[in-house]
Design a protein around this motif. Sequence first.
Motif, PDB file in Angstrom:
ATOM      1  N   GLN A  79       0.847  -1.197   0.000  1.00 53.48           N
ATOM      2  CA  GLN A  79       0.000   0.000   0.000  1.00 53.48           C
ATOM      3  C   GLN A  79       0.881   1.244   0.000  1.00 53.48           C
ATOM      4  O   GLN A  79       2.039   1.223   0.368  1.00 53.48           O
ATOM      5  CB  GLN A  79      -0.918   0.014   1.222  1.00 53.48           C
ATOM      6  CG  GLN A  79      -1.877  -1.141   1.266  1.00 53.48           C
ATOM      7  CD  GLN A  79      -2.877  -1.108   0.129  1.00 53.48           C
ATOM      8  OE1 GLN A  79      -3.339  -0.052  -0.260  1.00 53.48           O
ATOM      9  NE2 GLN A  79      -3.185  -2.261  -0.411  1.00 53.48           N
ATOM     10  N   THR A  80       0.290   2.349  -0.363  1.00 51.22           N
ATOM     11  CA  THR A  80       1.064   3.570  -0.532  1.00 51.22           C
ATOM     12  C   THR A  80       1.438   4.221   0.792  1.00 51.22           C
ATOM     13  O   THR A  80       2.258   5.130   0.802  1.00 51.22           O
ATOM     14  CB  THR A  80       0.265   4.579  -1.366  1.00 51.22           C
ATOM     15  OG1 THR A  80      -0.982   4.817  -0.703  1.00 51.22           O
ATOM     16  CG2 THR A  80       0.022   4.059  -2.748  1.00 51.22           C
ATOM     17  N   TRP A  81       0.865   3.794   1.909  1.00 51.44           N
ATOM     18  CA  TRP A  81       1.198   4.421   3.199  1.00 51.44           C
ATOM     19  C   TRP A  81       2.670   4.239   3.512  1.00 51.44           C
ATOM     20  O   TRP A  81       3.280   5.073   4.153  1.00 51.44           O
ATOM     21  CB  TRP A  81       0.344   3.837   4.324  1.00 51.44           C
ATOM     22  CG  TRP A  81       0.780   2.466   4.726  1.00 51.44           C
ATOM     23  CD1 TRP A  81       0.343   1.299   4.206  1.00 51.44           C
ATOM     24  CD2 TRP A  81       1.762   2.121   5.699  1.00 51.44           C
ATOM     25  NE1 TRP A  81       0.994   0.245   4.775  1.00 51.44           N
ATOM     26  CE2 TRP A  81       1.870   0.729   5.710  1.00 51.44           C
ATOM     27  CE3 TRP A  81       2.566   2.853   6.555  1.00 51.44           C
ATOM     28  CZ2 TRP A  81       2.738   0.061   6.548  1.00 51.44           C
ATOM     29  CZ3 TRP A  81       3.422   2.172   7.388  1.00 51.44           C
ATOM     30  CH2 TRP A  81       3.504   0.790   7.377  1.00 51.44           C
ATOM     31  N   PHE A  82       3.247   3.129   3.076  1.00 52.10           N
ATOM     32  CA  PHE A  82       4.640   2.855   3.413  1.00 52.10           C
ATOM     33  C   PHE A  82       5.582   3.688   2.566  1.00 52.10           C
ATOM     34  O   PHE A  82       6.726   3.865   2.910  1.00 52.10           O
ATOM     35  CB  PHE A  82       4.925   1.366   3.230  1.00 52.10           C
ATOM     36  CG  PHE A  82       6.223   0.946   3.856  1.00 52.10           C
ATOM     37  CD1 PHE A  82       6.390   1.002   5.217  1.00 52.10           C
ATOM     38  CD2 PHE A  82       7.276   0.513   3.086  1.00 52.10           C
ATOM     39  CE1 PHE A  82       7.583   0.620   5.807  1.00 52.10           C
ATOM     40  CE2 PHE A  82       8.472   0.121   3.663  1.00 52.10           C
ATOM     41  CZ  PHE A  82       8.615   0.173   5.026  1.00 52.10           C
ATOM     42  N   GLY A  83       5.090   4.242   1.482  1.00 46.34           N
ATOM     43  CA  GLY A  83       5.926   5.064   0.633  1.00 46.34           C
ATOM     44  C   GLY A  83       6.013   6.487   1.137  1.00 46.34           C
ATOM     45  O   GLY A  83       6.793   6.822   2.024  1.00 46.34           O
ATOM     46  N   ALA A  84       5.169   7.328   0.584  1.00 52.42           N
ATOM     47  CA  ALA A  84       5.251   8.757   0.865  1.00 52.42           C
ATOM     48  C   ALA A  84       4.884   9.098   2.307  1.00 52.42           C
ATOM     49  O   ALA A  84       5.481   9.988   2.907  1.00 52.42           O
ATOM     50  CB  ALA A  84       4.345   9.514  -0.100  1.00 52.42           C
ATOM     51  N   ILE A  86       5.162   7.403   5.259  1.00 51.14           N
ATOM     52  CA  ILE A  86       6.171   7.125   6.293  1.00 51.14           C
ATOM     53  C   ILE A  86       7.413   7.975   6.058  1.00 51.14           C
ATOM     54  O   ILE A  86       8.049   8.446   7.001  1.00 51.14           O
ATOM     55  CB  ILE A  86       6.502   5.617   6.371  1.00 51.14           C
ATOM     56  CG1 ILE A  86       7.264   5.288   7.655  1.00 51.14           C
ATOM     57  CG2 ILE A  86       7.292   5.160   5.165  1.00 51.14           C
ATOM     58  CD1 ILE A  86       6.455   5.416   8.893  1.00 51.14           C
ATOM     59  N   TRP A  87       7.755   8.228   4.787  1.00 46.93           N
ATOM     60  CA  TRP A  87       8.934   9.042   4.508  1.00 46.93           C
ATOM     61  C   TRP A  87       8.715  10.506   4.863  1.00 46.93           C
ATOM     62  O   TRP A  87       9.653  11.215   5.200  1.00 46.93           O
ATOM     63  CB  TRP A  87       9.382   8.887   3.053  1.00 46.93           C
ATOM     64  CG  TRP A  87      10.147   7.619   2.883  1.00 46.93           C
ATOM     65  CD1 TRP A  87       9.736   6.492   2.260  1.00 46.93           C
ATOM     66  CD2 TRP A  87      11.447   7.348   3.400  1.00 46.93           C
ATOM     67  NE1 TRP A  87      10.702   5.525   2.353  1.00 46.93           N
ATOM     68  CE2 TRP A  87      11.771   6.026   3.045  1.00 46.93           C
ATOM     69  CE3 TRP A  87      12.369   8.072   4.125  1.00 46.93           C
ATOM     70  CZ2 TRP A  87      12.966   5.429   3.380  1.00 46.93           C
ATOM     71  CZ3 TRP A  87      13.568   7.486   4.469  1.00 46.93           C
ATOM     72  CH2 TRP A  87      13.860   6.180   4.098  1.00 46.93           C
ATOM     73  N   THR A  88       7.466  10.959   4.822  1.00 48.56           N
ATOM     74  CA  THR A  88       7.180  12.313   5.284  1.00 48.56           C
ATOM     75  C   THR A  88       7.431  12.426   6.772  1.00 48.56           C
ATOM     76  O   THR A  88       8.006  13.408   7.253  1.00 48.56           O
ATOM     77  CB  THR A  88       5.724  12.687   4.960  1.00 48.56           C
ATOM     78  OG1 THR A  88       5.554  12.616   3.552  1.00 48.56           O
ATOM     79  CG2 THR A  88       5.389  14.079   5.438  1.00 48.56           C
ATOM     80  N   PHE A 144      14.115  18.120   2.800  1.00 46.21           N
ATOM     81  CA  PHE A 144      13.338  19.362   2.750  1.00 46.21           C
ATOM     82  C   PHE A 144      12.354  19.343   1.582  1.00 46.21           C
ATOM     83  O   PHE A 144      11.167  19.604   1.753  1.00 46.21           O
ATOM     84  CB  PHE A 144      14.264  20.573   2.638  1.00 46.21           C
ATOM     85  CG  PHE A 144      13.516  21.848   2.413  1.00 46.21           C
ATOM     86  CD1 PHE A 144      12.890  22.485   3.464  1.00 46.21           C
ATOM     87  CD2 PHE A 144      13.422  22.390   1.149  1.00 46.21           C
ATOM     88  CE1 PHE A 144      12.172  23.650   3.257  1.00 46.21           C
ATOM     89  CE2 PHE A 144      12.716  23.553   0.925  1.00 46.21           C
ATOM     90  CZ  PHE A 144      12.083  24.191   1.989  1.00 46.21           C
ATOM     91  N   PHE A 145      12.844  19.040   0.381  1.00 49.62           N
ATOM     92  CA  PHE A 145      11.974  19.082  -0.790  1.00 49.62           C
ATOM     93  C   PHE A 145      10.931  17.973  -0.769  1.00 49.62           C
ATOM     94  O   PHE A 145       9.806  18.168  -1.218  1.00 49.62           O
ATOM     95  CB  PHE A 145      12.805  19.028  -2.083  1.00 49.62           C
ATOM     96  CG  PHE A 145      13.432  20.336  -2.405  1.00 49.62           C
ATOM     97  CD1 PHE A 145      12.680  21.397  -2.873  1.00 49.62           C
ATOM     98  CD2 PHE A 145      14.791  20.533  -2.206  1.00 49.62           C
ATOM     99  CE1 PHE A 145      13.258  22.619  -3.162  1.00 49.62           C
ATOM    100  CE2 PHE A 145      15.371  21.750  -2.484  1.00 49.62           C
ATOM    101  CZ  PHE A 145      14.604  22.800  -2.961  1.00 49.62           C
ATOM    102  N   ASN A 150       5.294  16.684  -0.317  1.00 49.40           N
ATOM    103  CA  ASN A 150       4.230  15.863   0.255  1.00 49.40           C
ATOM    104  C   ASN A 150       3.316  16.695   1.144  1.00 49.40           C
ATOM    105  O   ASN A 150       2.143  16.378   1.294  1.00 49.40           O
ATOM    106  CB  ASN A 150       4.817  14.688   1.031  1.00 49.40           C
ATOM    107  CG  ASN A 150       3.901  13.491   0.982  1.00 49.40           C
ATOM    108  OD1 ASN A 150       3.048  13.387   0.121  1.00 49.40           O
ATOM    109  ND2 ASN A 150       4.081  12.584   1.906  1.00 49.40           N
ATOM    110  N   GLY A 151       3.837  17.764   1.734  1.00 51.15           N
ATOM    111  CA  GLY A 151       2.986  18.677   2.492  1.00 51.15           C
ATOM    112  C   GLY A 151       1.963  19.349   1.600  1.00 51.15           C
ATOM    113  O   GLY A 151       0.806  19.531   1.998  1.00 51.15           O
ATOM    114  N   ILE A 152       2.363  19.702   0.388  1.00 46.19           N
ATOM    115  CA  ILE A 152       1.414  20.279  -0.574  1.00 46.19           C
ATOM    116  C   ILE A 152       0.356  19.246  -0.935  1.00 46.19           C
ATOM    117  O   ILE A 152      -0.836  19.560  -1.031  1.00 46.19           O
ATOM    118  CB  ILE A 152       2.157  20.793  -1.822  1.00 46.19           C
ATOM    119  CG1 ILE A 152       3.001  22.014  -1.442  1.00 46.19           C
ATOM    120  CG2 ILE A 152       1.182  21.135  -2.938  1.00 46.19           C
ATOM    121  CD1 ILE A 152       3.909  22.490  -2.537  1.00 46.19           C
TER     122      ILE A 152
END
Length: 190
Positions: A79-84, A86-88, A144-145, A150-152
């Motif tokens: 699932q995508t939760w483990f990608g963006a 968790i890295w956020t 940072f980037f 991902n905040g956006i």
Amino acid sequence: MIAQRVGIRALRQAAVKPNALFLAQNLPRLALATNATSLQISRGASTQKISQTEAQSILASQRRQRPVSPHLTAYDYSQTWFGASIWTRITGQAMSTSFYAFSLAYLVAPLTGWHVESATLADAAASLPPVLKTGLKLVVAWPFFFHFSNGIRHLVWDFAIGFKKHTIQQTSYVVLGASIVGTLGAVFLL
């Protein structure tokens, strides 16, 4: 709960007889027409008095049997939760920790004799070999980037846009691509 049943019953009767909707003479009759057996509360479990220490021991044994929440084994790794997602969290914590560590070092520098002022740090960075300088810029710029991109995405989600699984996967790749482009731009253009 009773008020909901009375209201639903009134609406059902109004659907059958449209002129009988919420007239004063019909409300008591509608309230009495509800099923009296559905209003009774039944209890299937019996209770008994126990001491405070027994209650605490029961609670402790129940807690030992529960999994730690949220536990990583409870999720599907594809699932995508483990990608963006968790890295956020990881990049946010890394940047926060780095910021606090540098702030504390800057505060105690006069007491310890460390030189962490801007001129000293700029001279130290200028004296580094280009490969090490580029690697250091990458390590500082990518979190940072990525966190920014991902905040956006999360701000867009706050408007309830983009919650289809396909869209979430696409925006994960957009976030990753934007963070790489931003990082490379900052590293090689600054």
